[in-house]
Design a protein around this motif. Structure first.
Motif, mmCIF file in Angstrom:
data_model
loop_
_atom_site.group_PDB
_atom_site.id
_atom_site.type_symbol
_atom_site.label_atom_id
_atom_site.label_comp_id
_atom_site.label_asym_id
_atom_site.label_seq_id
_atom_site.Cartn_x
_atom_site.Cartn_y
_atom_site.Cartn_z
ATOM 1 N N VAL A 98 15.186 -4.036 -6.522
ATOM 2 C CA VAL A 98 14.339 -3.108 -5.782
ATOM 3 C C VAL A 98 15.048 -2.546 -4.557
ATOM 4 C CG1 VAL A 98 13.143 -4.826 -4.366
ATOM 5 C CG2 VAL A 98 11.999 -2.706 -4.946
ATOM 6 N N ASP A 99 15.871 -3.326 -3.912
ATOM 7 C CA ASP A 99 16.575 -2.829 -2.727
ATOM 8 C C ASP A 99 17.519 -1.688 -3.097
ATOM 9 O OD1 ASP A 99 16.103 -4.928 -0.260
ATOM 10 O OD2 ASP A 99 15.929 -5.893 -2.219
ATOM 11 N N ASP A 143 9.241 -9.110 0.377
ATOM 12 C CA ASP A 143 8.641 -10.051 -0.554
ATOM 13 C C ASP A 143 7.116 -10.007 -0.408
ATOM 14 O OD1 ASP A 143 11.253 -10.681 -1.123
ATOM 15 O OD2 ASP A 143 11.199 -12.673 -0.211
ATOM 16 N N GLN A 144 6.419 -10.044 -1.560
ATOM 17 C CA GLN A 144 4.970 -9.928 -1.577
ATOM 18 C C GLN A 144 4.337 -11.207 -2.126
ATOM 19 O OE1 GLN A 144 3.431 -7.299 -0.256
ATOM 20 N NE2 GLN A 144 5.386 -6.283 0.146
ATOM 21 N N ARG A 173 9.198 -8.527 -5.033
ATOM 22 C CA ARG A 173 9.755 -7.858 -3.877
ATOM 23 C C ARG A 173 9.458 -6.391 -4.121
ATOM 24 N NH1 ARG A 173 12.731 -8.611 0.442
ATOM 25 N NH2 ARG A 173 14.287 -7.062 1.090
ATOM 26 N N ALA A 174 8.786 -5.732 -3.193
ATOM 27 C CA ALA A 174 8.281 -4.390 -3.457
ATOM 28 C C ALA A 174 8.597 -3.428 -2.317
ATOM 29 C CB ALA A 174 6.772 -4.435 -3.680
ATOM 30 N N GLY A 229 9.288 -2.406 -7.700
ATOM 31 C CA GLY A 229 9.161 -3.850 -7.586
ATOM 32 C C GLY A 229 10.137 -4.615 -8.456
ATOM 33 N N SER A 230 10.554 -5.773 -7.951
ATOM 34 C CA SER A 230 11.400 -6.713 -8.690
ATOM 35 C C SER A 230 10.726 -8.076 -8.677
ATOM 36 C CB SER A 230 12.783 -6.856 -8.036
ATOM 37 O OG SER A 230 13.508 -5.674 -8.089
ATOM 38 N N HIS A 231 10.706 -8.723 -9.821
ATOM 39 C CA HIS A 231 10.119 -10.061 -9.941
ATOM 40 C C HIS A 231 10.947 -11.062 -9.135
ATOM 41 C CE1 HIS A 231 7.967 -13.336 -11.884
ATOM 42 N NE2 HIS A 231 9.132 -13.945 -11.985
ATOM 43 N N ILE A 232 10.257 -11.878 -8.314
ATOM 44 C CA ILE A 232 10.969 -12.916 -7.561
ATOM 45 C C ILE A 232 10.439 -14.316 -7.837
ATOM 46 C CG2 ILE A 232 11.855 -11.440 -5.715
ATOM 47 C CD1 ILE A 232 9.477 -12.367 -3.973
#
Length: 154
Positions: A86-87, A106-107, A112-113, A127-130
């Motif tokens: 996401v970054d 981080d959400q 991570r959005a 978004g990326s799954h963390i």
């Protein structure tokens, strides 16, 4: 036999669809699958692949009541792209011309959005799954998040 939904496609209406298509290619790595253009260049319909998913796009057709967010003063929807990094995707979108609405963070729901608005008025949630978060844990965290915001006057 029941009438079942087979697929759903977001359909974005924009001013200057040709520029929007190029932006989505540059910012998000979309692939142009099909473009149907009028002889004068106005795009009546286009299909872009975002990974294995299709997003449809057209120019505005005010004579038919088809307007984009720039003409209607905003949009009531957001497109969510789930990406590996996401970054990096956020940086790429901003370099391509998007406005940063929320920097990557981080959400509580395990992603991570970030949020950006494209130059055509559409909001994109990247978004990326963390982490894996159960629905119960997500609800607990959301309740806690709401309580913190209420206490902070937000």
């Amino acid at each position: 036999m029941a009438n079942e939904i087979k697929e759903v496609f977001p359909y974005l209406r924009v001013k200057d669809a040709q520029a929007a298509i190029q932006f989505y290619v540059d910012a998000f790595g979309a692939k142009v699958d099909f473009v149907l253009s009028e002889p004068g260049g106005r795009v009546g319909h286009a299909e872009l692949l975002f990974g294995s998913r299709t997003i449809m796009i057209s120019d505005e057709y005010p004579e038919h009541g088809i307007l984009g967010p720039q003409s209607t003063r905003g949009t009531g929807a957001s497109v969510h792209l789930h990406v590996d990094d996401v970054d990096a995707m956020t940086d790429k979108a901003v370099v391509a011309g998007a406005t940063l609405n929320m920097a990557p963070q981080d959400q509580f729901y395990g992603e991570r959005a970030a949020k950006v608005t494209d130059p055509f008025g559409h909001e994109w949630l990247l978004g990326s799954h963390i982490e894996d978060v159960s629905r119960e844990e997500m609800q607990r965290r959301f309740t806690e998040f709401c309580e913190q915001n209420k206490n902070n006057g937000n």
